[in-house]
Motif scaffolding. Structure first.
Motif, mmCIF file in Angstrom:
data_model
loop_
_atom_site.group_PDB
_atom_site.id
_atom_site.type_symbol
_atom_site.label_atom_id
_atom_site.label_comp_id
_atom_site.label_asym_id
_atom_site.label_seq_id
_atom_site.Cartn_x
_atom_site.Cartn_y
_atom_site.Cartn_z
ATOM 1 N N SER A 1 35.883 60.058 40.722
ATOM 2 C CA SER A 1 36.358 61.364 40.779
ATOM 3 C C SER A 1 37.622 61.716 41.662
ATOM 4 C CB SER A 1 35.294 62.392 41.684
ATOM 5 O OG SER A 1 35.496 61.871 42.882
ATOM 6 N N TYR A 2 38.024 60.741 42.267
ATOM 7 C CA TYR A 2 39.458 60.703 42.858
ATOM 8 C C TYR A 2 40.442 60.169 42.015
ATOM 9 C CZ TYR A 2 36.756 61.551 47.232
ATOM 10 O OH TYR A 2 36.154 62.025 48.223
ATOM 11 N N GLY A 3 40.083 59.613 41.005
ATOM 12 C CA GLY A 3 40.777 59.075 39.946
ATOM 13 C C GLY A 3 41.379 57.559 40.218
ATOM 14 N N ILE A 4 40.560 56.770 41.101
ATOM 15 C CA ILE A 4 40.642 55.638 41.368
ATOM 16 C C ILE A 4 39.976 54.573 40.483
ATOM 17 C CG2 ILE A 4 40.419 53.745 43.285
ATOM 18 C CD1 ILE A 4 40.375 56.150 45.250
ATOM 19 N N ASP A 5 40.728 53.602 39.795
ATOM 20 C CA ASP A 5 39.969 52.954 38.836
ATOM 21 C C ASP A 5 39.804 51.559 39.690
ATOM 22 O OD1 ASP A 5 39.245 51.481 36.556
ATOM 23 O OD2 ASP A 5 41.370 51.159 35.856
ATOM 24 N N VAL A 6 38.398 51.287 39.399
ATOM 25 C CA VAL A 6 37.875 50.094 40.322
ATOM 26 C C VAL A 6 37.228 49.156 39.349
ATOM 27 C CG1 VAL A 6 36.231 49.321 42.005
ATOM 28 C CG2 VAL A 6 37.406 51.612 42.303
ATOM 29 N N GLU A 7 37.653 47.679 39.237
ATOM 30 C CA GLU A 7 36.853 46.812 38.625
ATOM 31 C C GLU A 7 36.519 45.766 39.469
ATOM 32 O OE1 GLU A 7 38.584 43.587 34.936
ATOM 33 O OE2 GLU A 7 39.928 45.220 35.859
ATOM 34 N N PHE A 8 35.277 45.364 39.142
ATOM 35 C CA PHE A 8 34.954 44.031 39.696
ATOM 36 C C PHE A 8 34.701 42.888 39.055
ATOM 37 C CE2 PHE A 8 32.943 47.743 41.967
ATOM 38 C CZ PHE A 8 33.041 47.313 43.279
ATOM 39 N N ILE A 9 35.179 41.974 39.241
ATOM 40 C CA ILE A 9 35.360 40.558 38.670
ATOM 41 C C ILE A 9 34.841 39.384 39.283
ATOM 42 C CG2 ILE A 9 37.051 38.825 38.062
ATOM 43 C CD1 ILE A 9 39.110 41.376 38.221
ATOM 44 N N GLU A 10 33.793 38.606 38.751
ATOM 45 C CA GLU A 10 32.824 37.625 39.378
ATOM 46 C C GLU A 10 33.526 36.460 39.190
ATOM 47 O OE1 GLU A 10 28.704 38.128 37.641
ATOM 48 O OE2 GLU A 10 28.960 40.308 37.898
ATOM 49 N N GLU A 11 33.953 35.842 40.040
ATOM 50 C CA GLU A 11 34.590 34.612 39.944
ATOM 51 C C GLU A 11 33.753 33.387 40.169
ATOM 52 O OE1 GLU A 11 37.697 34.322 38.998
ATOM 53 O OE2 GLU A 11 38.608 36.334 39.555
ATOM 54 N N GLU A 12 34.158 32.288 39.405
ATOM 55 C CA GLU A 12 33.292 31.061 39.591
ATOM 56 C C GLU A 12 33.941 30.096 40.648
ATOM 57 O OE1 GLU A 12 32.628 29.456 35.690
ATOM 58 O OE2 GLU A 12 31.385 31.329 35.104
ATOM 59 N N THR A 13 35.130 30.449 41.134
ATOM 60 C CA THR A 13 35.754 29.353 41.884
ATOM 61 C C THR A 13 35.033 29.496 43.172
ATOM 62 O OG1 THR A 13 38.124 29.969 41.111
ATOM 63 C CG2 THR A 13 37.879 28.899 43.101
ATOM 64 N N VAL A 14 34.623 27.997 43.796
ATOM 65 C CA VAL A 14 34.155 27.727 45.041
ATOM 66 C C VAL A 14 35.156 27.816 46.201
ATOM 67 C CG1 VAL A 14 32.785 26.155 46.241
ATOM 68 C CG2 VAL A 14 32.513 26.201 43.774
ATOM 69 N N MET A 15 34.746 28.664 46.879
ATOM 70 C CA MET A 15 35.659 29.123 48.237
ATOM 71 C C MET A 15 34.849 28.163 49.494
ATOM 72 S SD MET A 15 37.917 30.941 46.637
ATOM 73 C CE MET A 15 38.899 31.888 47.872
ATOM 74 N N ASP A 16 35.937 28.372 50.416
ATOM 75 C CA ASP A 16 35.293 27.720 51.893
ATOM 76 C C ASP A 16 34.106 28.334 52.154
ATOM 77 O OD1 ASP A 16 37.295 25.822 51.522
ATOM 78 O OD2 ASP A 16 38.532 26.740 52.851
ATOM 79 N N HIS A 17 34.140 29.725 52.022
ATOM 80 C CA HIS A 17 33.172 30.564 52.646
ATOM 81 C C HIS A 17 32.357 31.318 51.360
ATOM 82 C CE1 HIS A 17 30.579 33.443 54.774
ATOM 83 N NE2 HIS A 17 30.941 32.870 56.148
#
Length: 220
Positions: free
Chosen positions: A87-103
């Motif tokens: 509603s505030y005009g903020i475009d949000v995108e979620f991206i599921e990554e497969e890279t293994v991180m330290d945490h």
């Protein structure tokens, strides 16, 4: 902008079954918002490990966006943060990554507007506590246990001394300091944790120094 506390859990536990996936996630989002200094117009949220696997069920998505909207962890509006952002005009995108991180509870937030961008990597380490490991490609460790200022500067002789001198003149003690640079003579980032909040007037003094490009703060 002032926090009651940047990272410690305050009041009732927020939505979700896990403080790591909710309270910690919200705090990472809110720190990103604080450093950016304003409401973004878009955000690409890269989720890793456990965050990527369970973010919808555990409320990590609404928590991060709630943080970007500057909501406290106990703010009831967090559950509607995705709708509010839209509603505030903020475009949000979620991206599921497969890279293994330290945490496993790691998120990279890339956000911006017509005036600039910020990329931040944060980790929710448990119990609602977080670490910021990277800002715009600069490696660091920021826990938020103390007030801090974050200074982007040209890597030139005297920059660190100039910032330290202004803090000393204003009787602000530096508890811990980190300096990071990608390449000698190019851009550098310094993070200074202080014993007390740094007022806006002091930030303005630091911003007026030669080769200082940007200053942000985190306060208690």
């Amino acid at each position: 902008m002032k926090f009651r506390s940047v990272f410690d859990i305050i009041g009732p536990v927020m939505i979700g079954p896990s403080s790591s996936h909710t309270a910690g996630a919200a705090r990472i989002g809110r720190v990103a918002r604080t450093i950016f200094g304003r409401e973004p117009k878009w955000a690409k949220i890269h989720l890793y490990g456990s965050f990527a696997e369970t973010y919808r069920g555990h409320g990590t998505d609404v928590a991060i966006v709630g943080g970007l909207l500057d909501f406290e962890t106990y703010d009831n509006r967090i559950v509607q943060s995705l709708e509010l952002a839209k509603s505030y005009g903020i475009d949000v995108e979620f991206i599921e990554e497969e890279t293994v991180m330290d945490h496993p509870n790691t998120v990279k937030i890339h956000m911006g507007d017509q005036n600039g961008q910020l990329e931040l990597v944060g980790v929710s380490i448990g119990g609602g506590k977080i670490e910021i490991d990277e800002i715009n490609g600069f490696k660091l460790k920021l826990t938020g246990e103390h007030p801090a200022i974050i200074v982007l500067n040209n890597d030139r002789f005297g920059c660190i001394a100039g910032v330290a001198s202004i803090l000393a003149k204003n009787e602000i003690n530096i508890g811990h300091m980190q300096v990071s640079r990608k390449e000698k003579g190019k851009l550098a980032l310094m993070v200074l944790e202080t014993d007390e909040n740094v007022e806006e007037t002091i930030l303005q003094q630091i911003e007026s120094l030669p080769n200082i490009l940007q200053v942000a703060r985190i306060v208690e």
